[in-house]
Design an enzyme around this catalytic site. Structure first.
Site, mmCIF file in Angstrom:
data_model
loop_
_atom_site.group_PDB
_atom_site.id
_atom_site.type_symbol
_atom_site.label_atom_id
_atom_site.label_comp_id
_atom_site.label_asym_id
_atom_site.label_seq_id
_atom_site.Cartn_x
_atom_site.Cartn_y
_atom_site.Cartn_z
ATOM 1 N N CYS A 49 40.974 37.242 40.074
ATOM 2 C CA CYS A 49 39.787 37.890 39.522
ATOM 3 C C CYS A 49 40.042 38.171 38.039
ATOM 4 O O CYS A 49 41.072 38.763 37.687
ATOM 5 C CB CYS A 49 39.492 39.196 40.257
ATOM 6 N N ASP A 86 42.027 36.009 44.689
ATOM 7 C CA ASP A 86 40.859 35.604 45.471
ATOM 8 C C ASP A 86 41.221 34.335 46.222
ATOM 9 O O ASP A 86 41.944 33.473 45.701
ATOM 10 C CB ASP A 86 39.653 35.342 44.567
#
Length: 155
Positions: free
Chosen positions: A52, A59
């Protein structure tokens, strides 16, 4: 079938590291042995990882690529290394999915190309992104979208 016409491949069968970032990665292709025949190719990467750009948290996504080739096919090792180069990249889900589509589109010139990012939930919300170009030929089929259980082969 004879194995020839692959001398331009620089990563398959050789030691090759993960590029520092996706811009440096090379997606290699090779000649389609069945040009003029419509068929669908699916590449599934169940462990795409990015960071992120705001929080620095990892992620995770399952990436599904479906394409109907014209003259070129994706060489899977180079594609794996390309995807690995996202591991430390700060990017949003939508941008990552669209960027992968662009790079594949540039490399392949496929008759049909669909890139799907099925991103794991963050804060209770999943983000699924689909970028698609071209028309699916009427004599080709797409497998259902979804995460495949790779132990059973079921969706």
């Amino acid at each position: 079938m004879p194995i020839d016409g692959y001398s331009s491949l620089t990563q398959l069968g050789r030691q090759a590291g993960v590029p520092a970032n996706p811009d440096e990665a090379v997606i290699e292709t090779f000649a389609n042995p069945h040009p003029g025949t419509n068929y669908t190719v699916r590449l599934t990467a169940p462990e795409l990882t990015t960071i992120c750009p705001i929080t620095g948290q990892p992620d995770f996504a399952t990436l599904i690529v479906d394409y109907v080739p014209r003259d070129r096919l994706v060489e899977s090792k180079s594609f794996k290394l390309f995807l690995g180069s996202f591991r430390n990249l700060g990017t949003f889900h939508e941008d990552c999915t669209a960027y992968i589509h662009k790079r594949l589109s540039d490399a392949l010139d496929a008759a049909f190309l669909r890139v799907v990012g099925l991103w794991n939930a963050r804060g209770g919300i999943t983000i699924d992104c689909v970028v698609q170009t071209g028309e699916l030929p009427s004599n080709c089929a797409l497998l259902p979208l979804g995460r495949t259980d790779y132990r059973t082969g079921r969706i």
